[in-house]
Design an enzyme around this catalytic site. Structure first.
Site, short mmCIF file in Angstrom:
data_model
loop_
_atom_site.label_atom_id
_atom_site.label_comp_id
_atom_site.label_asym_id
_atom_site.label_seq_id
_atom_site.Cartn_x
_atom_site.Cartn_y
_atom_site.Cartn_z
N CYS D 33 0.83 -1.22 0.00
CA CYS D 33 0.00 0.00 0.00
C CYS D 33 0.86 1.26 0.00
O CYS D 33 0.34 2.37 -0.18
CB CYS D 33 -0.93 0.03 1.21
SG CYS D 33 -2.09 -1.33 1.22
N HIS D 39 -1.52 3.46 -6.04
CA HIS D 39 -2.49 2.47 -6.52
C HIS D 39 -3.87 3.11 -6.28
O HIS D 39 -3.93 4.29 -5.95
CB HIS D 39 -2.32 1.13 -5.78
CG HIS D 39 -2.68 1.18 -4.34
ND1 HIS D 39 -1.87 1.74 -3.38
CD2 HIS D 39 -3.79 0.78 -3.66
CE1 HIS D 39 -2.45 1.66 -2.19
NE2 HIS D 39 -3.61 1.09 -2.33
N ASP D 79 -13.61 11.98 -6.43
CA ASP D 79 -13.75 11.10 -7.60
C ASP D 79 -12.73 11.42 -8.68
O ASP D 79 -12.60 12.57 -9.13
CB ASP D 79 -15.16 11.22 -8.17
CG ASP D 79 -15.41 10.14 -9.22
OD1 ASP D 79 -14.88 9.02 -9.06
OD2 ASP D 79 -16.13 10.43 -10.19
N HIS D 80 -11.99 10.38 -9.09
CA HIS D 80 -10.93 10.52 -10.10
C HIS D 80 -9.85 11.49 -9.63
O HIS D 80 -9.25 12.21 -10.43
CB HIS D 80 -11.51 10.92 -11.46
CG HIS D 80 -12.20 9.77 -12.15
ND1 HIS D 80 -13.44 9.31 -11.75
CD2 HIS D 80 -11.81 8.96 -13.17
CE1 HIS D 80 -13.78 8.28 -12.51
NE2 HIS D 80 -12.82 8.06 -13.37
N GLU D 126 -13.33 -0.05 1.10
CA GLU D 126 -12.16 0.10 0.23
C GLU D 126 -12.06 -1.05 -0.77
O GLU D 126 -11.69 -0.86 -1.93
CB GLU D 126 -10.91 0.15 1.09
CG GLU D 126 -9.69 0.68 0.38
CD GLU D 126 -8.44 0.56 1.23
OE1 GLU D 126 -7.80 1.59 1.46
OE2 GLU D 126 -8.08 -0.56 1.66
#
Lengths: 137, 137, 137, 137, 137, 137
Positions: D33, D39, D79-80, D126
């Site tokens: 992570c 990621h 978001d994004h 998640e």
């Protein structure tokens, strides 16, 4: 105080019956779940712990450690096993979802505390239509 | 030509093994799936039939009839049963998902044809990570 | 103390509106949900009861009995029905998810108590993005 | 008192690390992570509010209003996006699910109160195997 | 002939862009997916192989072997990685779901053939609303 | 050749009946689905198109464009509507899932071709247990 939940899965065989019941009584009380030749399920287990977020890591608990502990103490004993015949903490208990959830709680509550996490809830899903939740007594 | 799919579910016990293998060989080839004391699954079955829409009803096939036929010929034989020991159409077969899907196809293909529907696919899910599809040979 | 949940499903039509509102006011307050020609949903209902595990059976409550009671008192009144026009316990009420969850609670709380189970929560999902939970007042 | 939940989703990049840790220490504590090249996840967010049903509308809160508020205050910021680099309310915080859930709570609690709804729970998933719940401190 | 599918998952960061486009052109063509600071997804991968059932084992292919091969050749290269920067088989390619599915096909098709299984389909889900399927050209 | 699928959802009311049948005949053929006061569903629609990947964008088709087209031509006509009474392309047709899937295909096939994408499949799910697939005739 925050709550974090880890999902794990296991596939096991079981049956519901009492040895002090006749076959007819078992069939009457437990229905097709008492089939003497067993049936089984894909169980889904949700383990929820609560505690404070560690400001150093941003974690309540390291999920890899949590997952490994559940794997070692619970999943390895249940996965691809017969709940009635092979699971030490279910010995001499009816293999109902209720008793299985309580048994899993008892396996995890102390080791989790030693990890610094307080067990909050065991949720155990037997089918997509049935699940049990246990929060300790 | 249109395709309609009905999902049904059953919970069953099974094991993977060959009686002509030693215990060691069974464990080597089939892993934990060969546990002699059984394990089990919540199987999901998707039966797809194809055909023309009947202009009178707007149906390819009446879903209640389709569901009842699957229940009678397949689910009642598998649900809460031991696939290895109790299922007539799996007698003397390895209880793999592949063989179970083929066995279910063979149970349904002729009765569905008599109903006016052509069996197109048997999809059988053993876990959320594995499924088999069979379209006839 | 343990909690067990049973999922049931029903498909129904409804609309949100007040007869003392103009069409414009209904459209303004309730949006497309007030369409006078109805729309509908696949509702998912989760009924959670709590209690002690019966040491004789390992059950809090027999799930077949629980399911049958929900079917008789709730699902049979709602499934393939118009919530506004056909459901006795929704008469003269706005057919919102909130009111429907409360209505279902009121139908079940006493019969469940007679069964020896205490109703804990009604969770009603209208879409995959919205659900309501009611725990009694 | 009733509880209503709205699900929203966002896709974001993040990494877990401390700038005062060496790369080795980050890898040891946060594992994969902590990948410096990021990621990401499809996060699922469940916002639960509680309150009384308005007898005029049958609503605890208008879901369109609730959804728009979450979209404006939370989703549009996440978001994004890159949680570590672009999200104002996560500045100088470890981008763990725990901290993200608390951050979302802090964004929503006051505006929701002004809307007449009391924030009850932020649930943030998640992956299909991990989620966090925060109920305020 | 039978078809068996294995689901695997990976979490990765990516962005959609062309280095020969201006930032404005990238934003116009790829929208928020071109965010220079990345975003990410929980990808779901379904690998379907086809072949004959081995009468000795009842298997088309041993699922543990199949899973290990996918893990080694695909998941270990993608999980918790940046698709644009770290994945050898995506070098100099647009990191779209389409190209990623084709890239995964190319990684798996020959090794699977050596295992005795013929790759039939790569299905790659980017969100719950979008997926790509590739069957070879 | 690659296949890309977009999921969209709509909530609608409908009933199954023929005006040239008596009420008894409708009840006999269509069961509770013929309730004259309507019922409804959360429909899930999967639109699959096929084609070549554009080497410039890495896309078969821009998903935002695809989604907008489905929204304009299909979802806006069906969502929160009565399929029997309000949907132009279902006029004088039985509102079965089969006919609805074919109707949606006919709405989309030409506009998609103008977009450079070839419609491959309409999959329409009425409940979690039933779905229809149409690939053109």
């Amino acid at each position: 105080m925050i709550y974090i939940t880890r999902r794990e899965r296991f596939n096991a065989a079981h049956r519901l019956f009492r040895s002090d019941y006749s076959d007819e009584k078992n069939a009457e009380v437990f229905g097709k779940c008492s089939n003497p030749l067993w049936h089984g399920h894909n169980y889904e287990l949700f383990v929820t712990v609560k505690g404070e977020v560690d400001p150093e890591t941003g974690f309540l608990v390291n999920l890899k450690t949590l997952s490994l502990l559940i794997e070692t103490l619970v999943i390895s004993k249940l996965d691809h096993k017969n709940v009635n015949l092979e699971v030490d903490f279910m010995k001499d208990k009816l293999a109902s979802t209720e008793n299985l959830a309580i048994g899993i709680w008892n396996e995890l509550v102390t080791p989790l505390r030693e990890l610094g996490a307080e067990l909050y809830c065991i949720k155990l899903c037997e089918t997509e239509n049935n699940f049990v939740e246990y929060f300790g007594n």
